[in-house]
Every structure is written in C-alpha cells, then in structure tokens.
Scaffold this motif. Structure first.
Motif, mmCIF file in Angstrom:
data_model
loop_
_atom_site.group_PDB
_atom_site.id
_atom_site.type_symbol
_atom_site.label_atom_id
_atom_site.label_comp_id
_atom_site.label_asym_id
_atom_site.label_seq_id
_atom_site.Cartn_x
_atom_site.Cartn_y
_atom_site.Cartn_z
ATOM 1 N N PHE A 12 18.144 6.569 -0.876
ATOM 2 C CA PHE A 12 16.698 6.684 -1.102
ATOM 3 C C PHE A 12 16.056 7.453 0.061
ATOM 4 O O PHE A 12 15.333 8.426 -0.148
ATOM 5 N N TYR A 13 16.335 7.040 1.295
ATOM 6 C CA TYR A 13 15.723 7.690 2.458
ATOM 7 C C TYR A 13 16.189 9.131 2.602
ATOM 8 O O TYR A 13 15.409 10.013 2.971
ATOM 9 N N ARG A 14 17.441 9.388 2.293
ATOM 10 C CA ARG A 14 17.951 10.759 2.365
ATOM 11 C C ARG A 14 17.199 11.642 1.367
ATOM 12 O O ARG A 14 16.725 12.721 1.707
ATOM 13 N N LYS A 15 17.069 11.124 0.136
ATOM 14 C CA LYS A 15 16.408 11.898 -0.921
ATOM 15 C C LYS A 15 14.966 12.234 -0.586
ATOM 16 O O LYS A 15 14.464 13.276 -0.961
ATOM 17 N N VAL A 16 14.288 11.301 0.108
ATOM 18 C CA VAL A 16 12.867 11.518 0.376
ATOM 19 C C VAL A 16 12.636 12.131 1.759
ATOM 20 O O VAL A 16 11.515 12.143 2.261
ATOM 21 N N GLY A 17 13.725 12.654 2.350
ATOM 22 C CA GLY A 17 13.566 13.551 3.494
ATOM 23 C C GLY A 17 13.719 12.935 4.861
ATOM 24 O O GLY A 17 13.342 13.556 5.868
ATOM 25 N N TYR A 18 14.276 11.732 4.963
ATOM 26 C CA TYR A 18 14.452 11.103 6.277
ATOM 27 C C TYR A 18 15.766 11.526 6.913
ATOM 28 O O TYR A 18 16.750 11.820 6.224
ATOM 29 N N THR A 19 15.769 11.556 8.242
ATOM 30 C CA THR A 19 16.994 11.802 8.993
ATOM 31 C C THR A 19 17.723 10.467 9.140
ATOM 32 O O THR A 19 17.117 9.451 9.472
ATOM 33 N N ILE A 20 19.019 10.497 8.858
ATOM 34 C CA ILE A 20 19.827 9.276 8.882
ATOM 35 C C ILE A 20 20.699 9.299 10.130
ATOM 36 O O ILE A 20 21.452 10.256 10.337
ATOM 37 N N ASP A 21 20.604 8.274 10.955
ATOM 38 C CA ASP A 21 21.450 8.181 12.134
ATOM 39 C C ASP A 21 22.906 7.985 11.707
ATOM 40 O O ASP A 21 23.164 7.461 10.611
ATOM 41 N N ASP A 22 23.839 8.376 12.575
ATOM 42 C CA ASP A 22 25.240 8.235 12.147
ATOM 43 C C ASP A 22 25.871 6.913 12.591
ATOM 44 O O ASP A 22 27.028 6.647 12.276
ATOM 45 N N LYS A 23 25.098 6.068 13.288
ATOM 46 C CA LYS A 23 25.682 4.804 13.769
ATOM 47 C C LYS A 23 25.240 3.627 12.892
ATOM 48 O O LYS A 23 24.063 3.321 12.801
ATOM 49 N N GLU A 24 26.194 3.003 12.246
ATOM 50 C CA GLU A 24 25.892 1.814 11.435
ATOM 51 C C GLU A 24 25.886 0.573 12.311
ATOM 52 O O GLU A 24 26.603 0.499 13.304
ATOM 53 N N PHE A 25 25.088 -0.418 11.926
ATOM 54 C CA PHE A 25 25.133 -1.712 12.609
ATOM 55 C C PHE A 25 24.892 -2.817 11.585
ATOM 56 O O PHE A 25 24.363 -2.563 10.498
ATOM 57 N N ILE A 26 25.299 -4.014 11.956
ATOM 58 C CA ILE A 26 25.193 -5.144 11.023
ATOM 59 C C ILE A 26 24.016 -6.030 11.412
ATOM 60 O O ILE A 26 23.864 -6.389 12.577
ATOM 61 N N VAL A 27 23.186 -6.361 10.455
ATOM 62 C CA VAL A 27 22.164 -7.389 10.658
ATOM 63 C C VAL A 27 22.723 -8.675 10.050
ATOM 64 O O VAL A 27 23.047 -8.709 8.853
ATOM 65 N N GLU A 28 22.872 -9.687 10.905
ATOM 66 C CA GLU A 28 23.459 -10.977 10.502
ATOM 67 C C GLU A 28 22.816 -11.509 9.217
ATOM 68 O O GLU A 28 21.596 -11.598 9.120
ATOM 69 N N GLY A 29 23.625 -11.821 8.262
ATOM 70 C CA GLY A 29 23.121 -12.416 7.031
ATOM 71 C C GLY A 29 22.565 -11.426 6.027
ATOM 72 O O GLY A 29 22.197 -11.795 4.921
ATOM 73 N N VAL A 30 22.479 -10.148 6.419
ATOM 74 C CA VAL A 30 21.895 -9.144 5.509
ATOM 75 C C VAL A 30 22.886 -8.023 5.196
ATOM 76 O O VAL A 30 23.041 -7.630 4.047
ATOM 77 N N GLY A 31 23.554 -7.503 6.246
ATOM 78 C CA GLY A 31 24.545 -6.462 5.983
ATOM 79 C C GLY A 31 24.366 -5.221 6.835
ATOM 80 O O GLY A 31 23.642 -5.224 7.837
ATOM 81 N N ALA A 32 25.031 -4.137 6.412
ATOM 82 C CA ALA A 32 25.071 -2.895 7.190
ATOM 83 C C ALA A 32 23.741 -2.155 7.117
ATOM 84 O O ALA A 32 23.116 -2.061 6.053
ATOM 85 N N HIS A 33 23.331 -1.643 8.271
ATOM 86 C CA HIS A 33 22.075 -0.902 8.390
ATOM 87 C C HIS A 33 22.305 0.393 9.152
ATOM 88 O O HIS A 33 23.302 0.559 9.851
ATOM 89 N N VAL A 34 21.325 1.275 9.058
ATOM 90 C CA VAL A 34 21.335 2.514 9.814
ATOM 91 C C VAL A 34 19.879 2.870 10.117
ATOM 92 O O VAL A 34 18.980 2.526 9.339
ATOM 93 N N ILE A 35 19.640 3.506 11.260
ATOM 94 C CA ILE A 35 18.265 3.908 11.593
ATOM 95 C C ILE A 35 17.918 5.191 10.840
ATOM 96 O O ILE A 35 18.713 6.139 10.803
ATOM 97 N N VAL A 36 16.753 5.203 10.227
ATOM 98 C CA VAL A 36 16.246 6.417 9.570
ATOM 99 C C VAL A 36 14.924 6.783 10.239
ATOM 100 O O VAL A 36 14.208 5.905 10.725
ATOM 101 N N ASN A 37 14.615 8.072 10.272
ATOM 102 C CA ASN A 37 13.342 8.462 10.891
ATOM 103 C C ASN A 37 12.845 9.795 10.362
ATOM 104 O O ASN A 37 13.616 10.575 9.799
ATOM 105 N N ARG A 38 11.561 10.024 10.562
ATOM 106 C CA ARG A 38 10.980 11.338 10.310
ATOM 107 C C ARG A 38 9.907 11.577 11.369
ATOM 108 O O ARG A 38 9.300 10.645 11.893
ATOM 109 N N THR A 39 9.715 12.841 11.703
ATOM 110 C CA THR A 39 8.703 13.177 12.693
ATOM 111 C C THR A 39 7.499 13.802 11.991
ATOM 112 O O THR A 39 7.590 14.235 10.833
ATOM 113 N N PHE A 40 6.373 13.838 12.699
ATOM 114 C CA PHE A 40 5.160 14.470 12.175
ATOM 115 C C PHE A 40 4.796 15.657 13.059
ATOM 116 O O PHE A 40 5.021 15.621 14.259
ATOM 117 N N ASP A 41 4.234 16.691 12.476
ATOM 118 C CA ASP A 41 3.832 17.886 13.238
ATOM 119 C C ASP A 41 2.593 17.583 14.076
ATOM 120 O O ASP A 41 1.770 16.784 13.684
#
Ligand SMILES: CC(C)(COP(=O)(O)OP(=O)(O)OC[C@H]1O[C@@H](n2cnc3c(N)ncnc32)[C@H](O)[C@@H]1OP(=O)(O)O)[C@@H](O)C(=O)NCCC(=O)NCCS
Length: 145
Positions: free
Chosen positions: A116-145
């Motif tokens: 979803f985030y990739r499709k709508v134009g966010y940059t996806i970090d390459d490092k995955e991490f686990i949130v206890e009880g929820v599962g795998a996560h990755v940082i996504v971000n976008r900048t503003f001009d």
C-alpha cells in the motif's frame, strides 16, 4: 467519507478491533496521544466511524534536525478496504503535516501494508523489525518540498 478530528477515546475501539485485538482498549493508548500537538482523524460514513489515524509531532530517531511528523494506527474497517479510503485518509494526514510545516512524514508500517505505502509513493526502508505481538514492520516515509 467525511473526515474530521476525533479524540483519543474515540480512536480506541477501532484501534483495538483492527490493529491490536490482543489488547484491551485502554492498552491501545499510545504515548503522546493527548499531547496538544497530536491530531486524531476519523473517517465517517453515515455518521459511523469507519477509519482512524493519529498524527504526532515526532521526528524519526536520528533525523530530529528536520521537522518530522509520525502517523500511527491508520486503519479502515474490514468491509471497506480497497475502495480508496486508506489513500483518502493518508492524504488528509499529509495535508495536516504540510499545514504544520512538516519536512517529512513517517510511520512504522506493518509488512502486510508495505505494498500500500509503496503504491502511494512512500519510500520503504530496507530494515525490517518485529513489534512484539503484532509482527514484522518497516519504516516508511515521504518528504515535502
Ligand atoms: C492498509 C490500509 C489502511 C489500506 O487502506 P485501503 O482503503 O484498503 O487502501 P486503498 O483502497 O486506499 O488502496 C490504495 C492502493 O493500495 C492497494 N492496497 C491497499 N492495501 C494493500 C495491501 N495491504 N497490500 C497491497 N496493496 C494494497 C490498493 O489495492 C490500491 O491499489 P490500486 O490503486 O492499484 O487499486 C487498510 O487495508 C487497512 O486498514 N488494513 C488493516 C490495518 C493496517 O494494516 N493498517 C496499516 C498499519 S501500518
């Protein structure tokens, strides 16, 4: 979908139901929820709350020299997904961040929502991490001009 500001308490039942079913609603309160700089948005259809998201004035660790906003708990009720509501709500988050002079917007995204985030134009970090009880996560971000 009619998007308007809601308070912390109003976010809790959907946070629990859609994102943290293993917790009580009270355990779904996040740090900073009641800060004056925090904003909770709800998406309503026929006056029923169908989607939520929360926005915090908080930079990414290590990038505090720029003005960052974090969003959390973006969720649409099950039967209304893949109809564009998620993107509509995310656009409202981006507008709020721009209105508050944000340099960038970021989130700890579930891997299940990465596409979803990739499709709508966010940059996806390459490092995955686990949130206890929820599962795998990755940082996504976008900048503003
Ligand atoms: C992730 C979520 C917020 C997306 O909202 P949505 O209303 O379903 O998304 P949209 O309809 O606006 O989708 C925009 C595009 O992303 C795609 N997309 C949405 N969710 C996707 C997913 N999980 N995986 C792959 N693609 C996805 C849609 O198909 C659409 O693509 P298209 O333009 O090619 O048709 C929603 O699915 C949700 O609430 N999921 C459960 C809670 C959750 O995981 N929240 C994210 C926490 S980080």
């Amino acid at each position: 979908m009619d998007i308007r500001k809601i308070n912390t308490t109003e976010t809790l039942s959907l946070r629990k139901a859609l994102l943290r079913p293993h917790l009580t609603p009270e355990q779904c309160i996040y740090p900073g929820d009641d800060d004056s700089t925090t904003c909770h948005l709800g998406g309503f259809i026929d006056d029923s709350l169908m989607s939520i998201v929360s926005i915090y004035q908080r930079g990414l660790p290590g990038q505090e020299s720029k003005r960052g906003y974090q969003f959390r708990a973006l969720a649409i009720v099950d039967g209304l997904r893949s109809r564009g509501y998620g993107l509509t709500l995310l656009h409202a988050v981006e507008q709020y961040a721009r209105d508050n002079a944000a340099d960038y917007l970021w989130a700890n995204a579930r891997m299940t929502a990465e596409e979803f985030y990739r499709k709508v134009g966010y940059t996806i970090d390459d490092k995955e991490f686990i949130v206890e009880g929820v599962g795998a996560h990755v940082i996504v971000n976008r900048t503003f001009d």
